[in-house]
Design an enzyme around this catalytic site. Structure first.
Site, PDB file in Angstrom:
ATOM      1  N   THR A  14     -53.618  76.890  -9.201  1.00  0.00           N
ATOM      2  CA  THR A  14     -54.799  76.096  -8.858  1.00  0.00           C
ATOM      3  C   THR A  14     -56.087  76.839  -9.158  1.00  0.00           C
ATOM      4  OG1 THR A  14     -53.574  74.934  -7.152  1.00  0.00           O
ATOM      5  CG2 THR A  14     -55.953  74.908  -6.936  1.00  0.00           C
ATOM      6  N   TYR A  27     -54.828  67.169 -10.161  1.00  0.00           N
ATOM      7  CA  TYR A  27     -55.325  68.164 -11.095  1.00  0.00           C
ATOM      8  C   TYR A  27     -54.134  68.820 -11.769  1.00  0.00           C
ATOM      9  CZ  TYR A  27     -53.867  71.693  -7.750  1.00  0.00           C
ATOM     10  OH  TYR A  27     -53.112  72.471  -6.932  1.00  0.00           O
ATOM     11  N   THR A  93     -50.427  79.416  -5.696  1.00  0.00           N
ATOM     12  CA  THR A  93     -50.129  79.868  -4.333  1.00  0.00           C
ATOM     13  C   THR A  93     -48.700  79.530  -3.898  1.00  0.00           C
ATOM     14  OG1 THR A  93     -51.046  77.840  -3.396  1.00  0.00           O
ATOM     15  CG2 THR A  93     -52.531  79.733  -3.589  1.00  0.00           C
ATOM     16  N   ASP A  94     -48.041  78.579  -4.585  1.00  0.00           N
ATOM     17  CA  ASP A  94     -46.703  78.153  -4.122  1.00  0.00           C
ATOM     18  C   ASP A  94     -45.715  79.313  -4.076  1.00  0.00           C
ATOM     19  OD1 ASP A  94     -47.700  75.615  -4.007  1.00  0.00           O
ATOM     20  OD2 ASP A  94     -46.428  74.761  -5.573  1.00  0.00           O
ATOM     21  N   LYS A 166     -47.042  81.356   2.683  1.00  0.00           N
ATOM     22  CA  LYS A 166     -47.827  80.122   2.594  1.00  0.00           C
ATOM     23  C   LYS A 166     -47.361  79.199   3.704  1.00  0.00           C
ATOM     24  CE  LYS A 166     -49.508  76.579  -0.562  1.00  0.00           C
ATOM     25  NZ  LYS A 166     -49.477  75.989  -1.912  1.00  0.00           N
ATOM     26  N   GLU A 284     -26.976  85.507  18.480  1.00  0.00           N
ATOM     27  CA  GLU A 284     -25.997  84.446  18.734  1.00  0.00           C
ATOM     28  C   GLU A 284     -24.867  84.479  17.706  1.00  0.00           C
ATOM     29  OE1 GLU A 284     -27.497  80.449  20.057  1.00  0.00           O
ATOM     30  OE2 GLU A 284     -29.422  81.331  19.542  1.00  0.00           O
TER      31      GLU A 284
HETATM   32  N1  GLU Z   1     -48.204  74.234  -7.379  1.00  0.00           N
HETATM   33  C1  GLU Z   1     -49.239  74.974  -8.024  1.00  0.00           C
HETATM   34  C2  GLU Z   1     -48.968  76.452  -8.097  1.00  0.00           C
HETATM   35  O1  GLU Z   1     -48.426  77.065  -7.207  1.00  0.00           O
HETATM   36  C3  GLU Z   1     -50.564  74.727  -7.431  1.00  0.00           C
HETATM   37  C4  GLU Z   1     -50.710  75.265  -6.025  1.00  0.00           C
HETATM   38  C5  GLU Z   1     -51.720  76.366  -5.951  1.00  0.00           C
HETATM   39  O2  GLU Z   1     -51.920  77.152  -6.834  1.00  0.00           O
HETATM   40  O3  GLU Z   1     -52.336  76.428  -4.879  1.00  0.00           O
HETATM   41  O4  GLU Z   1     -49.350  77.007  -9.069  1.00  0.00           O
END
Ligand code: GLU
Length: 328
Positions: A14, A27, A93-94, A166, A284
């Site tokens: 992103t 996007y 971020t994924d 995340k 457990e």
């Molecule tokens: N799904 C995309 C990725 O991880 C966009 C999410 C992001 O970068 O925040 O590249």
């Protein structure tokens, strides 16, 4: 004093995302070339000497062994280059925590290595990418940033990737840090560390894998049976991570099938589908008797990364795998 030269490795995400308009939700991650991003940063008048190298322009859900290999090679070269003071990796971020943790396990800690991403595309209203990028430059330029392992800079916080997770799909403040809190707070103008480097001048903990063994994450659900475990072994999984309930629990038949897998030489790590908290041994589930491993602070995604690295390094014995998961 001249600012240190920073190598910026681009992968997409992103932070390099572009939309059809500034207020819409849709996007394309990685739509912008790294050069354009770096150009935007230079226009902010930041005191930084940046050189860029594009590894990929993809959403990080598509990142895999080829990109990880290229990133590892580029980082290794930069760590050996006296002209380079630090490394920034722009990343979706994924899976930032997975890429970061793989590099954390397989690179020395002699120079700052910082992953940075964004939750809003570069051309969206209120975009956070340039702020995070400027913060990442501040961190990567600081000699006191080395010796802390690979870091993630998001939302004015510096997290150790080993602790980062995340935890929100779209909020700007998307990452949490467990079990340790942030290493530092950062803005483009200030950087405050909360303690000394804890891994100063450490060598790489593990060799970077020649290939990645197939390791699956199995999420437990109420009422499930053991057939998914058998299916995973049937497709040749070399290791299994359980995203269990609570402290890494699963129905008795699933635990029994996982114990059978462990007995056949396939390491099994019990992690949790819960957002946060430790998974300890013998709470457990009788790990000692069943030959299972407790993931401790690592959630399923990072537990899978560590297990792949261990298997690739020939570490499959449950005791040795547990020691690695205990190793903070
Ligand atoms: N799904 C995309 C990725 O991880 C966009 C999410 C992001 O970068 O925040 O590249």
């Amino acid at each position: 004093m001249n600012s240190p030269r920073i190598l910026v490795l681009g992968t997409g995400g992103t932070i390099a995302g572009a939309g059809s308009n500034a207020t819409g939700a849709a996007y394309r991650p990685g739509g912008l070339a790294l050069e354009v991003l770096v150009g935007h940063l230079a226009a902010l008048g930041l005191d930084a000497d940046l050189v860029s190298q594009e590894i990929a322009r993809i959403g990080s859900q598509d990142i895999g062994f080829a990109e990880w290999q290229a990133l590892h090679a580029a980082c290794t070269a930069a760590l050996a280059d006296p002209a380079i003071g630090g490394i920034i990796i722009t990343h979706g971020t994924d899976t930032a925590e997975e890429t970061g943790f793989l590099l954390d396990l397989t690179l020395p800690t002699t120079k700052p290595i910082v992953l940075v991403g964004a939750m809003r595309a570069a051309d969206a209203v209120g975009a956070d990418g340039m702020r995070n990028f400027a913060n990442a430059v501040k961190v990567a330029s600081d000699p006191a940033a080395s010796g802390r392992g690979v870091m993630l800079v998001m939302g004015d916080a510096v997290l150790a990737v080993r602790d980062a997770r995340k935890a929100a799909t779209s909020a700007i403040d998307a990452f949490r840090s467990f079990p340790r809190g942030p290493l530092a707070r950062v803005t483009p103008a200030s950087l405050d560390w909360f303690g000394p480097p804890h891994r100063a001048c450490e060598g790489a903990r593990y060799a970077f894998p020649q290939e990645l063994p197939r390791v699956a994450i199995l999420t437990a659900g109420a009422g499930m049976d053991e057939q998914p475990v058998k299916a995973l072994l049937g497709i040749g999984c070399k290791g299994v991570v359980l995203a269990g309930m609570g402290q890494g629990n699963a129905p008795a038949s699933v635990i029994a099938a996982l114990a059978d897998a462990a007995a056949s030489g396939v390491p099994v790590v019990r992690s949790t589908r819960v957002d946060e908290g430790l998974v300890d041994r013998n709470v457990e589930v009788e790990d000692d008797a069943l030959g299972l491993v407790a993931a401790r602070a690592l959630g399923p995604a990072k537990a899978r990364v560590l297990l792949m690295v261990l298997i690739a390094n020939g570490v499959t014995d449950a005791g040795a795998v547990q020691t690695a998961f205990d190793g903070g």
